[in-house]
Design a protein around this motif. Sequence first.
Motif, mmCIF file in Angstrom:
data_model
loop_
_atom_site.group_PDB
_atom_site.id
_atom_site.type_symbol
_atom_site.label_atom_id
_atom_site.label_comp_id
_atom_site.label_asym_id
_atom_site.label_seq_id
_atom_site.Cartn_x
_atom_site.Cartn_y
_atom_site.Cartn_z
ATOM 1 N N UNK A 57 3.124 1.357 8.824
ATOM 2 C CA UNK A 57 3.219 0.965 7.423
ATOM 3 C C UNK A 57 1.993 0.136 7.054
ATOM 4 N N UNK A 58 1.255 0.555 6.034
ATOM 5 C CA UNK A 58 0.068 -0.174 5.600
ATOM 6 C C UNK A 58 0.506 -1.271 4.638
ATOM 7 N N UNK A 59 0.354 -2.536 5.077
ATOM 8 C CA UNK A 59 0.818 -3.642 4.243
ATOM 9 C C UNK A 59 0.000 -3.799 2.972
ATOM 10 N N UNK A 60 -1.270 -3.384 2.987
ATOM 11 C CA UNK A 60 -2.058 -3.434 1.750
ATOM 12 C C UNK A 60 -1.371 -2.619 0.664
ATOM 13 N N UNK A 61 -0.980 -1.419 1.024
ATOM 14 C CA UNK A 61 -0.338 -0.540 0.052
ATOM 15 C C UNK A 61 1.050 -1.061 -0.288
ATOM 16 N N UNK A 62 1.766 -1.526 0.700
ATOM 17 C CA UNK A 62 3.117 -2.068 0.481
ATOM 18 C C UNK A 62 3.082 -3.224 -0.510
ATOM 19 N N UNK A 63 1.994 -4.033 -0.457
ATOM 20 C CA UNK A 63 1.873 -5.183 -1.343
ATOM 21 C C UNK A 63 1.177 -4.834 -2.659
ATOM 22 N N UNK A 64 0.859 -3.576 -2.861
ATOM 23 C CA UNK A 64 0.244 -3.154 -4.122
ATOM 24 C C UNK A 64 -1.251 -3.358 -4.194
ATOM 25 N N UNK A 65 -1.895 -3.597 -3.064
ATOM 26 C CA UNK A 65 -3.350 -3.774 -3.033
ATOM 27 C C UNK A 65 -4.015 -2.410 -2.795
#
Length: 158
Positions: A57-65
């Motif tokens: 899971x890419x946290x950048x994408x998860x956080x909307x970045x």
Amino acid sequence: MSLEQSYIIFEVNGGAYGLKCAEVQHIEMLEHVTPVPNTALAVEGVVFSRGRVFPALNLRIRFGAPRKPHTLQTRLIFLKVQERVVGLIVDAAREFHQIPASAIRPVGDSLVGIEGNYVQGMTTVKGRSVLILDVARVLALDEVQIPIEDSLPVATSD
């Protein structure tokens, strides 16, 4: 008396975040992610680690970045949640700190009600604000649709 717990501090999109070390299975450098079609946007694919295949899971994408190319500092943090192991792709992770429970403040009302509120609390480490994540909310399975391990490709050793 304040109980201390060990936290790993990592970075995503310029922000500092913390996870309890008790929630982390292991950390690795990111070498290769195999994309899996028809998964949620934040699920970048699957990774091979210690003889098994795990969703990443890419946290950048998860956080909307915005998405960013991986670098030598990019890390995979493996967590076990709800009997499943998931790799979190973060920009960097290299610090461990003991943080007393009394030093973690609840987030203000300004974050309450925001969709995707993954923050459990906030603290300061070496003068820098660190958001302590609620792992269960970050990995809310109904939101990110992490592939079930049985449906992942079978790893082979060549």
